[in-house]
Design a protein around this motif. Structure first.
Motif: not given
Ligand code: SF4
Length: 374
Positions: A240-257
């Motif tokens: 859900k956290t990533l969904e919330a970021l995308e809804d705000l207008g972010m495009d997650v292109v990479a992660d270090d998780l």
């Protein structure tokens, strides 16, 4: 595609029941951290499954653990005290951060399982560290065999083959994302990776192979979907956290998780000289895996993060940390200064439960307004 994703979601949403059923035939061993050599557990006849914290209130865990440790560990303890993991035959934990190690001891005193085992991991990558790895691996094998496991080098070769294939396919999906050739949302890709922690590796490999086949049939270049960002942080166990970021207008292109890239990259190790020795290959993989701040200094991790930024085209970084996560918080001042020098905007969010709070949304909107919509 929706159907394939659904198969991964079923594992995330229904894993406790599935684990309970599986445990009637094959013993399951839990672990917290991806420095735990799951290949050895699997090669000894157990199914390794990662403990996810999930969401929900914390009550019982407060009587055993302080409130200033990461919410992930507190929630995992809460679930364990509720009996969630009574199907596990044992727990194996690679010693990464102090909280994970300390909480493993609290589990051992309060949650009755067949056995507990902690691996003291080396910090260096020199020949002594390689020898040390070999000795902690043999200790673990002995412990697993003392609790019904049966290990052989042939079985380890087979397990390495499965995990290397799984990790290779995940790396391929990430590479497609870097190149803008992946039509999956960040939430879906994250869910796919997350399912791999709770599904048996053979089952997961089949699901992944089917998905990758579908993805390969869709060679399209994705239109820009928002401000490209890299997420760097500790464990995230809620899509859900990533969904919330995308809804705000972010495009997650990479992660270090540690529930993302760090768990599967690089897919395999090689071993010096005797490339066919499975224990050497295993050692090599854990020596050279993408490092966590609990295992490597910020100044050594920074170039790796910058490579990710350049390779993925990220225009900013969100540090998404579990609240009170000491290893990541200790690195933050050094990494933030280094990103400042590169002119890369970044923002720090500490998460306590699933999704984002209103205050965090407001801060992210301001971050986007300043850096992302110019
Ligand atoms: S590294 Fe951070 S998130 Fe992971 S267990 Fe330790 S304190 Fe918690």
């Amino acid at each position: 595609m929706t159907e394939s994703i659904q198969a991964f979601m079923e594992w995330i949403e229904g894993y406790p029941e599935k684990h309970r059923a599986l445990s009637l035939q094959t013993p399951l061993v839990g672990y917290f951290c991806t420095y735990t050599p799951v290949e050895l557990i699997h090669a000894s006849g157990f199914i390794p499954v990662r403990i996810l914290g999930e969401s929900g209130p914390i009550q019982k865990a407060y009587t055993l653990a302080p409130s200033f440790i990461c919410p992930y560990m507190r929630r995992a303890l809460e679930k364990a005290l509720e009996g969630r993991y009574d199907y596990l035959s044992g727990m194996v934990q690679g010693y990464t951060c102090d909280v994970a190690c300390g909480l493993t001891n609290i589990w051992e005193e309060n949650i009755r399982l067949g056995f507990y085992h902690t691996l003291p991991l080396p910090y260096n990558r020199n020949p002594e560290a390689r020898a040390f790895f070999r000795s902690i691996f043999s200790e673990l094998i002995q412990k697993l065999e003392a609790h019904g496991g049966r290990f052989s080098l042939e079985a380890l070769s087979q397990s390495l083959k499965i995990y290397e294939r799984v990790r290779g396919l995940l790396a391929d999906l990430y590479e497609r994302r870097y190149q803008g050739r992946l039509m999956l949302s960040a939430k879906d890709l994250f869910s796919i990776v997350l399912a791999g922690f709770v599904a048996p590796p053979e089952t997961y490999l089949q699901l992944l192979e089917a998905l990758v086949k579908e993805v390969q049939g869709q060679e399209v270049i994705k239109a820009a979907r928002g401000f490209p960002i890299l997420i760097s942080g500790s464990l995230l166990d809620d899509p859900k956290t990533l969904e919330a970021l995308e809804d705000l207008g972010m495009d997650v292109v990479a992660d270090d998780l540690c529930t993302g890239l760090r768990s599967f990259y690089p897919p395999a190790g090689e071993g010096p000289g005797e490339k066919n020795d499975p224990l050497d290959r295993l050692t090599d993989r854990y020596l050279h895996r993408f490092p966590c701040p609990a295992r490597q200094r910020a100044r050594d991790r920074f170039p790796l993060l910058m490579d990710l930024v350049r390779h993925s085209g990220a225009g900013g970084v969100i540090f998404l940390l579990q609240k009170f996560c000491t290893p990541h918080l200790a690195d933050y001042p050094i990494l933030s200064e280094a990103f400042n020098k590169e002119g890369l905007p970044h923002i720090l969010l500490e998460i306590e439960d699933s999704g984002l709070t209103e205050a965090q949304r407001t801060r992210l909107e301001a971050f986007l307004e300043i850096h992302g919509r110019g």
